[in-house]
Design an enzyme around this catalytic site. Structure first.
Site, PDB file in Angstrom:
ATOM      1  N   GLU A 290       0.820  -1.556   0.304  1.00 15.56           N
ATOM      2  CA  GLU A 290       0.074  -0.226  -0.444  1.00 15.56           C
ATOM      3  C   GLU A 290       0.896   1.468  -0.009  1.00 15.56           C
ATOM      4  O   GLU A 290       2.018   1.180   0.067  1.00 15.56           O
ATOM      5  CB  GLU A 290      -0.582   0.156   1.106  1.00 15.56           C
ATOM      6  CG  GLU A 290      -1.737   1.204   1.508  1.00 15.56           C
ATOM      7  CD  GLU A 290      -2.532   1.635   0.069  1.00 15.56           C
ATOM      8  OE1 GLU A 290      -2.348   1.562  -1.390  1.00 15.56           O
ATOM      9  OE2 GLU A 290      -4.133   1.792   0.859  1.00 15.56           O
ATOM     10  N   ASP A 291       0.551   2.470  -0.726  1.00 12.13           N
ATOM     11  CA  ASP A 291       0.637   3.357  -0.563  1.00 12.13           C
ATOM     12  C   ASP A 291       1.158   4.106   0.841  1.00 12.13           C
ATOM     13  O   ASP A 291       2.408   4.536   1.137  1.00 12.13           O
ATOM     14  CB  ASP A 291       0.662   4.731  -1.760  1.00 12.13           C
ATOM     15  CG  ASP A 291      -0.866   4.620  -1.597  1.00 12.13           C
ATOM     16  OD1 ASP A 291      -1.347   4.104  -0.622  1.00 12.13           O
ATOM     17  OD2 ASP A 291      -1.613   5.357  -2.145  1.00 12.13           O
TER      18      ASP A 291
ATOM     19  N   ASP B 159      -2.903   5.975   6.962  1.00  9.32           N
ATOM     20  CA  ASP B 159      -2.955   7.459   7.821  1.00  9.32           C
ATOM     21  C   ASP B 159      -3.891   6.660   8.595  1.00  9.32           C
ATOM     22  O   ASP B 159      -3.232   6.531   9.843  1.00  9.32           O
ATOM     23  CB  ASP B 159      -3.799   7.568   6.726  1.00  9.32           C
ATOM     24  CG  ASP B 159      -4.039   8.963   6.802  1.00  9.32           C
ATOM     25  OD1 ASP B 159      -3.289   9.970   7.551  1.00  9.32           O
ATOM     26  OD2 ASP B 159      -5.042   9.709   6.058  1.00  9.32           O
TER      27      ASP B 159
ATOM     28  N   PHE C 225      -0.077  16.527   3.615  1.00  7.19           N
ATOM     29  CA  PHE C 225      -0.321  15.610   2.206  1.00  7.19           C
ATOM     30  C   PHE C 225       0.545  15.353   1.341  1.00  7.19           C
ATOM     31  O   PHE C 225       0.604  16.997   0.475  1.00  7.19           O
ATOM     32  CB  PHE C 225      -2.421  16.692   2.119  1.00  7.19           C
ATOM     33  CG  PHE C 225      -2.691  16.130   1.112  1.00  7.19           C
ATOM     34  CD1 PHE C 225      -3.291  15.247   1.760  1.00  7.19           C
ATOM     35  CD2 PHE C 225      -2.476  16.029  -0.533  1.00  7.19           C
ATOM     36  CE1 PHE C 225      -4.360  14.186   0.389  1.00  7.19           C
ATOM     37  CE2 PHE C 225      -3.093  14.905  -1.053  1.00  7.19           C
ATOM     38  CZ  PHE C 225      -3.915  14.387  -0.881  1.00  7.19           C
TER      39      PHE C 225
ATOM     40  N   ARG D 286      -0.316  12.102 -10.001  1.00 11.76           N
ATOM     41  CA  ARG D 286       0.379  10.689  -9.282  1.00 11.76           C
ATOM     42  C   ARG D 286       2.047  10.634 -10.196  1.00 11.76           C
ATOM     43  O   ARG D 286       2.316   9.748  -9.251  1.00 11.76           O
ATOM     44  CB  ARG D 286      -0.355   9.619 -10.192  1.00 11.76           C
ATOM     45  CG  ARG D 286      -1.748   9.393  -8.805  1.00 11.76           C
ATOM     46  CD  ARG D 286      -2.335   8.331  -9.133  1.00 11.76           C
ATOM     47  NE  ARG D 286      -3.962   7.998  -8.719  1.00 11.76           N
ATOM     48  CZ  ARG D 286      -3.996   8.070  -7.502  1.00 11.76           C
ATOM     49  NH1 ARG D 286      -3.300   7.752  -6.670  1.00 11.76           N
ATOM     50  NH2 ARG D 286      -5.168   8.045  -7.476  1.00 11.76           N
TER      51      ARG D 286
HETATM   52  P1  IMP Z   1      -6.498   5.676   5.439  1.00  6.91           P
HETATM   53  O1  IMP Z   1      -7.908   4.487   5.641  1.00  6.91           O
HETATM   54  O2  IMP Z   1      -6.918   7.022   6.710  1.00  6.91           O
HETATM   55  O3  IMP Z   1      -5.063   4.636   6.635  1.00  6.91           O
HETATM   56  O4  IMP Z   1      -5.793   6.204   4.288  1.00  6.91           O
HETATM   57  C1  IMP Z   1      -5.117   5.551   3.629  1.00  6.91           C
HETATM   58  C2  IMP Z   1      -5.649   6.318   1.854  1.00  6.91           C
HETATM   59  O5  IMP Z   1      -5.737   7.238   2.101  1.00  6.91           O
HETATM   60  C3  IMP Z   1      -4.158   5.970   1.545  1.00  6.91           C
HETATM   61  O6  IMP Z   1      -4.407   4.940   1.217  1.00  6.91           O
HETATM   62  C4  IMP Z   1      -4.259   7.134   0.168  1.00  6.91           C
HETATM   63  O7  IMP Z   1      -5.000   6.546  -0.343  1.00  6.91           O
HETATM   64  C5  IMP Z   1      -5.177   8.234   0.983  1.00  6.91           C
HETATM   65  N1  IMP Z   1      -3.981   9.105   1.523  1.00  6.91           N
HETATM   66  C6  IMP Z   1      -3.465   9.416   3.330  1.00  6.91           C
HETATM   67  N2  IMP Z   1      -2.903  10.422   3.226  1.00  6.91           N
HETATM   68  C7  IMP Z   1      -2.499  11.080   1.824  1.00  6.91           C
HETATM   69  C8  IMP Z   1      -1.753  11.883   1.440  1.00  6.91           C
HETATM   70  O8  IMP Z   1      -0.740  12.872   1.849  1.00  6.91           O
HETATM   71  N3  IMP Z   1      -1.800  12.146   0.118  1.00  6.91           N
HETATM   72  C9  IMP Z   1      -2.199  11.446  -1.018  1.00  6.91           C
HETATM   73  N4  IMP Z   1      -3.314  10.472  -0.632  1.00  6.91           N
HETATM   74  C10 IMP Z   1      -3.257  10.048   0.663  1.00  6.91           C
HETATM   75 MG    MG Z   2      -5.010   5.150  -1.687  1.00 11.47          MG
END
Ligand code: IMP
Ligand code: MG
Length: 176
Positions: free
Chosen positions: A100-101, A104, A153, A166
């Protein structure tokens, strides 16, 4: 989304990112040296860039799979996930690595992990390029982390602002 490039500050350069990914590839190869086949699941779209560079640097034999789950809208996570594109293969009894990228809040990876664990893999590990640790709402065990980052961000190297940016080759951030 004009001038996105100009609004960005560099967090990690293209060279730094590739160097760190090579280190992670080594760690993974080491952990899976007895594995005959590792199923690598790239989580679309953001992790596509990271996953491809990562698997090219690995020596472990892999099967490349993709999955797409509900994504971000704007800059806040919703919590629940929907599977938009599922795996092409079964993973029961297999070694599986989710790539995963970013983690958060943790909601996305927690839900994804539960979904995949229910399919009975032999092992399930998670690699993320970035970890915004201070934003975590739910705990998820992460096995490989590229970088822990502050609450900024990020854009580029797979990260988007409403689908833009991207393909920017470095990891940048938007200054508040
Ligand atoms: P989570 O469910 O809150 O952990 O969010 C994960 C997803 O939020 C990732 O797969 C990203 O697509 C998106 N995301 C979270 N932070 C960023 C950011 O700083 N830039 C772009 N996408 C983000
Ligand atoms: Mg994502």
């Amino acid at each position: 989304m004009e001038n996105l490039n100009e609004k960005l500050k560099v967090l990690y350069s293209e060279e730094e990112v590739q160097k760190r990914i090579a280190e992670i590839a080594n760690l993974i190869d080491n952990d899976y040296k007895d594995s005959k086949e590792l199923i690598v699941i790239c989580i679309l779209k953001g992790a596509a860039f990271f996953t491809i560079d990562l698997v090219k640097k690995m020596k472990t034999p892999i099967i490349f799979e993709v999955m797409q789950v509900s994504s971000y809208s704007g800059t806040e996570s919703t919590g629940a996930i929907t599977v938009k594109k599922d795996l092409d293969c079964k993973i029961d009894g297999k070694d599986v690595l989710i790539v995963e990228d970013i983690i958060d809040t943790g909601y996305t990876l927690r839900a994804l992990r539960q979904d995949l664990l229910a399919r009975g893999p032999k092992s399930l590990k998670i690699a993320v390029l970035l970890d915004k640790k201070e934003r975590r709402k739910v705990e998820v065990p992460i096995d490989y982390v590229g970088y822990e980052i502050p609450n900024k961000f990020v854009v580029g190297y797979g990260f988007d602002v409403d689908e833009h940016g991207r393909n920017i080759p470095y990891i940048g951030y938007i200054e508040e």
